[in-house]
Design a protein around this motif. Structure first.
Motif, mmCIF file in Angstrom:
data_model
loop_
_atom_site.group_PDB
_atom_site.id
_atom_site.type_symbol
_atom_site.label_atom_id
_atom_site.label_comp_id
_atom_site.label_asym_id
_atom_site.label_seq_id
_atom_site.Cartn_x
_atom_site.Cartn_y
_atom_site.Cartn_z
ATOM 1 N N TYR A 151 -7.105 -4.972 10.077
ATOM 2 C CA TYR A 151 -7.451 -3.578 10.338
ATOM 3 C C TYR A 151 -6.223 -2.722 10.621
ATOM 4 O O TYR A 151 -5.333 -3.110 11.381
ATOM 5 N N ARG A 152 -6.183 -1.590 9.980
ATOM 6 C CA ARG A 152 -5.208 -0.528 10.243
ATOM 7 C C ARG A 152 -5.950 0.787 10.065
ATOM 8 O O ARG A 152 -6.450 1.071 8.970
ATOM 9 N N PRO A 153 -6.025 1.617 11.094
ATOM 10 C CA PRO A 153 -6.827 2.847 10.996
ATOM 11 C C PRO A 153 -6.276 3.865 10.001
ATOM 12 O O PRO A 153 -7.003 4.747 9.554
ATOM 13 N N GLN A 154 -5.008 3.737 9.618
ATOM 14 C CA GLN A 154 -4.388 4.734 8.737
ATOM 15 C C GLN A 154 -4.665 4.502 7.252
ATOM 16 O O GLN A 154 -4.275 5.308 6.418
ATOM 17 N N LEU B 285 0.870 -1.176 0.000
ATOM 18 C CA LEU B 285 0.000 0.000 0.000
ATOM 19 C C LEU B 285 0.904 1.222 0.000
ATOM 20 O O LEU B 285 1.811 1.338 0.829
ATOM 21 N N GLU B 286 0.653 2.120 -0.941
ATOM 22 C CA GLU B 286 1.473 3.319 -1.076
ATOM 23 C C GLU B 286 0.626 4.562 -0.878
ATOM 24 O O GLU B 286 -0.570 4.561 -1.166
ATOM 25 N N LEU C 210 6.062 3.837 -0.130
ATOM 26 C CA LEU C 210 5.538 2.647 0.523
ATOM 27 C C LEU C 210 5.085 2.992 1.938
ATOM 28 O O LEU C 210 5.840 3.548 2.728
ATOM 29 N N ALA C 211 3.828 2.661 2.238
ATOM 30 C CA ALA C 211 3.293 2.891 3.581
ATOM 31 C C ALA C 211 3.234 1.580 4.362
ATOM 32 O O ALA C 211 3.618 1.527 5.526
ATOM 33 N N ARG D 8 -7.150 7.428 -0.550
ATOM 34 C CA ARG D 8 -6.202 8.226 -1.334
ATOM 35 C C ARG D 8 -4.887 7.474 -1.516
ATOM 36 O O ARG D 8 -3.932 8.004 -2.056
ATOM 37 N N MET D 9 -4.851 6.233 -1.044
ATOM 38 C CA MET D 9 -3.692 5.371 -1.231
ATOM 39 C C MET D 9 -3.905 4.529 -2.483
ATOM 40 O O MET D 9 -4.978 4.569 -3.089
#
Length: 107
Positions: free
Chosen positions: A64-67, A11-12, A30-31, A71-72
């Protein structure tokens, strides 16, 4: 569900910086790299400007990741996918479902 998360995806997020001339430069950074379940949802083919165009939608389930937000973008098997929506499954903060649209090939 955990046993089904067998695909490794990236995920970027878009990073916007300014150069020495104060012009904006956009780069993807890269996120996260996470395990996912990927299911094709639909595909449609149509003609636009004398070219055949394909729209392929996939449903991606990750932990789950809240971030994570729409827009990714997602990278999988040398393909870029636009994240159309992000759903917190049953509002339990355990899994996210990403609805993604296939984009262009990575070079």
């Amino acid at each position: 569900m955990i046993g089904e998360l067998k695909h490794r995806i990236k995920l970027e997020q878009l990073l916007v910086e300014k150069d020495s001339l104060e012009q904006e430069i956009e780069t993807w950074q890269l996120a996260y790299e996470v395990w996912a379940d990927i299911k094709p949802l639909s595909g449609k083919e149509y003609f636009k400007a004398r070219q055949t165009k394909n729209d392929i939608m996939v449903q991606v389930t990750i932990r789950y990741r809240p971030q994570i937000h729409n827009r990714m973008r997602m990278l999988f098997n040398n393909q870029i996918y636009e994240i159309v929506s992000v759903i917190n499954v049953n509002q339990e903060n355990r899994y996210l479902q990403l609805l993604c649209k296939e984009g262009v090939d990575l070079v």
